[in-house]
Design a protein around this motif. Structure first.
Motif, PDB file in Angstrom:
ATOM      1  N   SER A  58       0.969  -1.062  -0.084  1.00 37.09           N
ATOM      2  CA  SER A  58       0.108  -0.026   0.235  1.00 37.09           C
ATOM      3  C   SER A  58       0.874   1.117   0.104  1.00 37.09           C
ATOM      4  O   SER A  58       2.216   1.101   0.222  1.00 37.09           O
ATOM      5  CB  SER A  58      -0.813   0.019   1.461  1.00 37.09           C
ATOM      6  OG  SER A  58      -0.125   0.151   2.527  1.00 37.09           O
ATOM      7  N   ALA A  59       0.305   2.367  -0.410  1.00 42.85           N
ATOM      8  CA  ALA A  59       1.029   3.814  -0.198  1.00 42.85           C
ATOM      9  C   ALA A  59       1.614   4.041   1.139  1.00 42.85           C
ATOM     10  O   ALA A  59       2.715   4.511   1.107  1.00 42.85           O
ATOM     11  CB  ALA A  59       0.163   4.786  -0.689  1.00 42.85           C
ATOM     12  N   GLU A  60       0.756   3.748   2.278  1.00 43.33           N
ATOM     13  CA  GLU A  60       1.186   3.963   3.478  1.00 43.33           C
ATOM     14  C   GLU A  60       2.696   2.985   3.801  1.00 43.33           C
ATOM     15  O   GLU A  60       3.427   3.292   4.159  1.00 43.33           O
ATOM     16  CB  GLU A  60       0.174   3.633   4.483  1.00 43.33           C
ATOM     17  CG  GLU A  60       0.485   3.929   5.996  1.00 43.33           C
ATOM     18  CD  GLU A  60      -0.288   3.809   6.893  1.00 43.33           C
ATOM     19  OE1 GLU A  60      -0.210   3.908   8.176  1.00 43.33           O
ATOM     20  OE2 GLU A  60      -1.414   3.020   6.731  1.00 43.33           O
ATOM     21  N   THR A  61       2.517   1.667   3.571  1.00 46.38           N
ATOM     22  CA  THR A  61       3.436   0.809   3.834  1.00 46.38           C
ATOM     23  C   THR A  61       4.824   1.211   2.984  1.00 46.38           C
ATOM     24  O   THR A  61       6.045   1.244   3.425  1.00 46.38           O
ATOM     25  CB  THR A  61       3.170  -0.618   3.524  1.00 46.38           C
ATOM     26  OG1 THR A  61       1.848  -0.860   4.441  1.00 46.38           O
ATOM     27  CG2 THR A  61       4.287  -1.432   3.607  1.00 46.38           C
ATOM     28  N   LEU A  62       4.549   1.550   1.613  1.00 42.84           N
ATOM     29  CA  LEU A  62       5.587   2.095   0.695  1.00 42.84           C
ATOM     30  C   LEU A  62       6.522   3.258   1.479  1.00 42.84           C
ATOM     31  O   LEU A  62       7.571   3.130   1.374  1.00 42.84           O
ATOM     32  CB  LEU A  62       5.164   2.469  -0.559  1.00 42.84           C
ATOM     33  CG  LEU A  62       6.312   2.378  -1.800  1.00 42.84           C
ATOM     34  CD1 LEU A  62       6.973   0.950  -1.783  1.00 42.84           C
ATOM     35  CD2 LEU A  62       5.464   2.798  -3.165  1.00 42.84           C
ATOM     36  N   ALA A  63       5.617   4.274   2.039  1.00 36.55           N
ATOM     37  CA  ALA A  63       6.253   5.312   2.485  1.00 36.55           C
ATOM     38  C   ALA A  63       6.941   5.147   3.935  1.00 36.55           C
ATOM     39  O   ALA A  63       8.174   5.592   3.991  1.00 36.55           O
ATOM     40  CB  ALA A  63       5.055   6.477   2.911  1.00 36.55           C
ATOM     41  N   GLN A  64       6.540   4.184   4.244  1.00 32.27           N
ATOM     42  CA  GLN A  64       7.258   3.789   5.926  1.00 32.27           C
ATOM     43  C   GLN A  64       8.384   2.843   5.528  1.00 32.27           C
ATOM     44  O   GLN A  64       9.654   3.132   6.254  1.00 32.27           O
ATOM     45  CB  GLN A  64       6.301   2.708   6.537  1.00 32.27           C
ATOM     46  CG  GLN A  64       5.299   3.628   7.206  1.00 32.27           C
ATOM     47  CD  GLN A  64       4.243   2.839   7.839  1.00 32.27           C
ATOM     48  OE1 GLN A  64       3.845   1.804   7.376  1.00 32.27           O
ATOM     49  NE2 GLN A  64       3.829   3.360   9.110  1.00 32.27           N
ATOM     50  N   ILE A  65       8.409   2.350   4.312  1.00 37.76           N
ATOM     51  CA  ILE A  65       9.800   1.532   3.710  1.00 37.76           C
ATOM     52  C   ILE A  65      10.921   2.483   3.142  1.00 37.76           C
ATOM     53  O   ILE A  65      11.895   2.586   3.688  1.00 37.76           O
ATOM     54  CB  ILE A  65       9.481   0.616   2.695  1.00 37.76           C
ATOM     55  CG1 ILE A  65       8.527  -0.658   3.127  1.00 37.76           C
ATOM     56  CG2 ILE A  65      10.768   0.093   1.891  1.00 37.76           C
ATOM     57  CD1 ILE A  65       8.211  -1.552   1.963  1.00 37.76           C
TER      58      ILE A  65
ATOM     59  N   VAL B  27       8.359  -6.614  -9.592  1.00 38.29           N
ATOM     60  CA  VAL B  27       7.731  -5.659  -9.495  1.00 38.29           C
ATOM     61  C   VAL B  27       6.780  -5.831  -8.296  1.00 38.29           C
ATOM     62  O   VAL B  27       6.075  -6.721  -8.568  1.00 38.29           O
ATOM     63  CB  VAL B  27       7.446  -4.578 -10.685  1.00 38.29           C
ATOM     64  CG1 VAL B  27       8.907  -4.294 -11.551  1.00 38.29           C
ATOM     65  CG2 VAL B  27       6.256  -5.347 -11.351  1.00 38.29           C
ATOM     66  N   ALA B  28       6.568  -4.801  -7.588  1.00 44.10           N
ATOM     67  CA  ALA B  28       5.237  -4.876  -6.745  1.00 44.10           C
ATOM     68  C   ALA B  28       4.332  -4.492  -7.166  1.00 44.10           C
ATOM     69  O   ALA B  28       4.167  -3.530  -8.160  1.00 44.10           O
ATOM     70  CB  ALA B  28       5.533  -4.096  -5.433  1.00 44.10           C
ATOM     71  N   SER B  29       2.973  -4.828  -6.805  1.00 50.66           N
ATOM     72  CA  SER B  29       1.586  -4.155  -7.167  1.00 50.66           C
ATOM     73  C   SER B  29       1.402  -3.228  -6.018  1.00 50.66           C
ATOM     74  O   SER B  29       1.502  -3.579  -4.785  1.00 50.66           O
ATOM     75  CB  SER B  29       0.324  -5.486  -7.132  1.00 50.66           C
ATOM     76  OG  SER B  29       0.654  -6.318  -8.128  1.00 50.66           O
ATOM     77  N   ILE B  30       0.832  -2.108  -6.535  1.00 48.72           N
ATOM     78  CA  ILE B  30       0.430  -0.976  -5.328  1.00 48.72           C
ATOM     79  C   ILE B  30      -0.993  -0.970  -5.240  1.00 48.72           C
ATOM     80  O   ILE B  30      -1.540  -0.821  -6.112  1.00 48.72           O
ATOM     81  CB  ILE B  30       1.259   0.161  -6.119  1.00 48.72           C
ATOM     82  CG1 ILE B  30       2.688   0.085  -6.263  1.00 48.72           C
ATOM     83  CG2 ILE B  30       1.329   1.647  -5.172  1.00 48.72           C
ATOM     84  CD1 ILE B  30       3.532  -0.342  -5.012  1.00 48.72           C
ATOM     85  N   LYS B  31      -1.196  -0.780  -4.138  1.00 46.76           N
ATOM     86  CA  LYS B  31      -2.689  -0.544  -3.806  1.00 46.76           C
ATOM     87  C   LYS B  31      -3.025   1.129  -4.329  1.00 46.76           C
ATOM     88  O   LYS B  31      -2.594   2.004  -3.821  1.00 46.76           O
ATOM     89  CB  LYS B  31      -3.052  -0.821  -2.215  1.00 46.76           C
ATOM     90  CG  LYS B  31      -4.308  -0.491  -2.087  1.00 46.76           C
ATOM     91  CD  LYS B  31      -4.536  -0.784  -0.468  1.00 46.76           C
ATOM     92  CE  LYS B  31      -5.906  -1.022   0.011  1.00 46.76           C
ATOM     93  NZ  LYS B  31      -6.086  -1.322   1.209  1.00 46.76           N
TER      94      LYS B  31
END
Length: 395
Positions: free
Chosen positions: A118-125, A286-290
């Motif tokens: 998700s966008a939130e998890t990606l930002a935290q990474i 590649v990751a799938s993004i929510k």
């Protein structure tokens, strides 16, 4: 005697054909800028030369370098994935000539299917808060969850590449540039993530890709999640992160998309961002993004078209994306990419300006269709119309 005349006539006809197939005034132009654009430009400039006789010299040093070179009148055109925010040149037009997804690629050999983020998890990474691949926040999005995935309508198109006719598969886009979603599939995934440290690879150069990625991380997390990526996007990635990553053990900087992808490929646990072709060429998953509609979507030309269709076209030719608009099938880390060109008021060499206009028309109308495997979007609808209008200003 008649036989000799026939040979002479044939020779003259052949000579005339050769002369008419090569431009009388073949020339060359110089450009610089985005590494985001490099995979498409590298293959398509060869086709352009075959079609026109003109030569394109392009140095991929990053969007920031392209804008600087353009401002200093060092090039005939530049390529950038982001617009100027300061240091505007006296003469400038933006020509949106193609678009593409920014892929999130990673190196996890034990994981055999695409991960979901998700966008939130990606930002935290990318902000350095999540440092292990088996962090509960990543696990929550990849174990015992039902994933909805859009399936797009495609068609076969015959194009000429390398002098030969080949068939390519491309998405079907409507008059507004939007893809057709045939159906949405559902699948329950149960992906086991390893107890592996995450190494984040990021761009150290002035990059339009970094800026657009930062805009997504901020825009998609607006509202209740705003704290995970609060800073304004910057072409220098380290300037937009919520935490100081200068001395973080799990962050590795690299100049240009090629080195970011190479870094991820060489480091188990690595993750990075860049145009989809850099992942494909390096055989990286590649990751799938929510997206805002709640779907996990893999990067593709069709998904990028759906996302950009929800944006707003500005008078100067640039596009402002909407990261919170729920659009079925949208891949939300997509961006339009621009040619920076001189209008008539710049009083540039008319012969070179003519080639610049021809090149950008070719980029707009031919290149993504000839090489859909590179992941770029052939613009249609209002954005295509705007691009044509901007190119027409080149004199």
């Amino acid at each position: 005697m008649k036989f000799r005349k026939k040979i002479a006539v044939a020779a003259l006809a052949t000579s005339a054909l050769i002369l008419t197939s090569v431009p009388a005034h073949a020339g060359s132009i110089n450009g610089s800028g985005a590494t985001f654009a490099q995979p498409l430009i590298d293959v398509c400039k060869v086709e352009f030369t075959k079609a026109t006789g003109h030569t394109i010299n392009y140095t991929a040093g990053g969007s920031g370098k392209g804008r600087t070179d353009f401002t200093n009148n060092l090039v005939d055109f530049a390529a950038s994935d982001a617009v100027y925010t300061s240091g505007f040149p006296a003469h400038l037009e933006y020509a949106p000539v193609y678009a593409a997804p920014i892929a999130i690629f990673y190196n996890l050999p034990t994981v055999k299917e695409p991960i979901n983020i998700s966008a939130e998890t990606l930002a935290q990474i990318f902000g350095g808060e999540i440092t292990k691949w088996n962090d509960p926040r990543i696990i929550e999005e990849n174990q015992n969850v039902t994933i909805k995935t859009p399936v797009y309508k495609t068609k076969k198109e015959v194009v000429t590449v390398g002098g030969k006719k080949v068939t390519k598969t491309v998405p079907v886009l409507d008059k507004n540039g939007n893809p057709t979603v045939l159906r949405t599939t559902s699948k329950t995934v149960n992906i086991t993530l390893p107890n592996q440290a995450i190494t984040v690879y990021y761009r150290t150069d002035s990059s339009g890709t970094s800026e657009q990625f930062g805009k997504f991380l901020q825009g998609a997390n607006a509202g209740k999640n705003a704290g995970v990526w609060p800073k304004t996007a910057s072409g220098t990635f380290a300037n937009s992160t919520p935490n100081n990553i200068a001395n973080s053990f799990n962050f590795q900087g690299a100049s240009g998309s090629a080195l970011v992808a190479a870094g991820v490929k060489g480091k188990i646990g690595g993750i990075g961002y860049g145009e989809l072709s850099w992942a494909t060429d390096n055989k990286l998953p590649v990751a799938s993004i929510k997206n805002a509609a709640g779907e996990f979507v893999a990067p593709s030309a069709a998904g990028t078209s759906a996302f950009l269709g929800g944006g707003t076209i500005q008078a100067n030719g640039s596009l402002v994306a909407d990261y919170v608009k729920a659009i079925t099938g949208a891949y939300s880390i997509g961006t339009a990419s621009y040619g920076l060109v001189y209008p008539e008021s710049a009083k540039k060499d008319p012969e070179k300006q003519k080639i610049v206009a021809e090149w950008h028309t070719y980029l707009l109308e031919q290149c993504p269709k000839k090489f859909p495997e590179k992941g770029y979007v052939a613009l249609t609808g209002p954005l295509y119309d705007k691009a044509k209008a901007q190119i027409a200003k080149i004199k």
